[in-house]
Design an enzyme around this catalytic site. Structure first.
Site, mmCIF file in Angstrom:
data_model
loop_
_atom_site.group_PDB
_atom_site.id
_atom_site.type_symbol
_atom_site.label_atom_id
_atom_site.label_comp_id
_atom_site.label_asym_id
_atom_site.label_seq_id
_atom_site.Cartn_x
_atom_site.Cartn_y
_atom_site.Cartn_z
ATOM 1 N N ASP A 165 88.607 57.409 24.621
ATOM 2 C CA ASP A 165 88.223 56.517 23.520
ATOM 3 C C ASP A 165 86.880 57.010 23.002
ATOM 4 O O ASP A 165 85.901 57.056 23.758
ATOM 5 C CB ASP A 165 88.084 55.072 24.015
ATOM 6 C CG ASP A 165 89.428 54.467 24.404
ATOM 7 O OD1 ASP A 165 90.435 54.832 23.784
ATOM 8 O OD2 ASP A 165 89.462 53.636 25.325
ATOM 9 N N ASP A 183 98.960 47.458 20.093
ATOM 10 C CA ASP A 183 98.080 46.640 20.930
ATOM 11 C C ASP A 183 98.578 45.207 20.831
ATOM 12 O O ASP A 183 98.703 44.665 19.730
ATOM 13 C CB ASP A 183 96.632 46.697 20.432
ATOM 14 C CG ASP A 183 96.063 48.114 20.441
ATOM 15 O OD1 ASP A 183 96.528 48.924 21.263
ATOM 16 O OD2 ASP A 183 95.167 48.397 19.633
#
Length: 251
Positions: free
Chosen positions: A11, A130
């Site tokens: 990330d 998500d």
């Protein structure tokens, strides 16, 4: 049986690798180019690189950083963050990405999935989803988990497959960073509904969690970040453990 894949996730925020819990409280985890090289050397099957603030900050993924990572590795490399057009994908593929991951842009413009699959092939298109449970229903969220939608995880996943996605990266926001295990029940249901590979993401805390998600969650791949970045689990040891449990992995 196809081998199960172990995928470290980088990330990226402001050019650094970061990791948080439930999508917040980010802390620094190192230089992405160095981490990528290390993972490629130590047996990772693939690498995922997510520019986590690109959509929120309305700018493009850092193509030059993608190029620097691609030059150091010899394993498949998926890049996501801020991708909203065929042109964006073209640039990333030219800079060394093998696949792209789209999330918010796919929900806002589902036709993008069709367009990317038509131009680059389904094998190049990963749709990241998500989701978190709200009143018992798995609800899809956008913009790094900040914006809830009306979409149901399972219905959206089926639509994504029909539109030409080659793979789904499902992150349980409830499990992300908690180290309590993957969302295996939801993963198993996705596996029943879909014919494309599913990458499990969110919740890895120990080696048993990987076994559980492959056996109980029927996941095709397992993605993790902090347990790898902070040396809580080493990939060679993890793969040996999985092999000893008769889970097919590439050693």
């Amino acid at each position: 049986m196809l081998t199960k894949r172990i995928i470290p996730c980088l990330d990226i925020k402001n050019g650094r690798t970061v990791k948080g819990v439930n999508f917040v409280d980010l802390r620094d985890a190192g230089d992405p180019v160095e981490l990528a090289a290390k993972y490629a050397e130590t047996g990772a099957d693939e690498l995922v690189f997510l520019d986590i603030s690109a959509t929120e900050e309305r700018r493009k993924t850092l193509a030059d950083l993608v190029l620097r990572v691609a030059e150091k590795i010899n394993i498949p490399f998926t890049v996501g963050g801020g991708i909203s057009s065929v042109e964006d994908v073209d640039i990333l593929l030219q800079n060394g990405a093998d696949k792209v991951s789209i999330n918010s842009s796919a929900v806002k413009n589902p036709q993008l999935i069709n367009d990317l699959a038509a131009k680059f092939g389904s094998q190049c298109v990963v749709v990241a989803i998500d989701a978190k449970q709200i009143e018992g229903k798995w609800t899809v969220h956008l913009v790094g988990g900040k914006v809830p939608t009306e979409l149901d995880l399972f219905e959206w996943a089926q639509e994504v497959e029909k539109r030409g996605a080659g793979e789904i990266l499902f992150t349980s926001m409830d499990h992300d960073g908690t180290k309590n295990g993957f969302a295996d029940e939801a993963l198993a249901k996705l596996s029943q509904l879909l014919n494309i590979p599913i990458i499990a993401s969110g919740g890895a805390g120990n080696m048993q969690h990987f076994t559980d998600t492959f056996v109980n969650g029927k996941a095709d791949a397992a993605l993790a970040a902090s347990v790898f970045h902070f040396h809580e689990i080493d990939i060679p040891e993890l793969k040996l453990e999985l092999k000893n449990k008769n889970i097919p992995v590439r050693i």
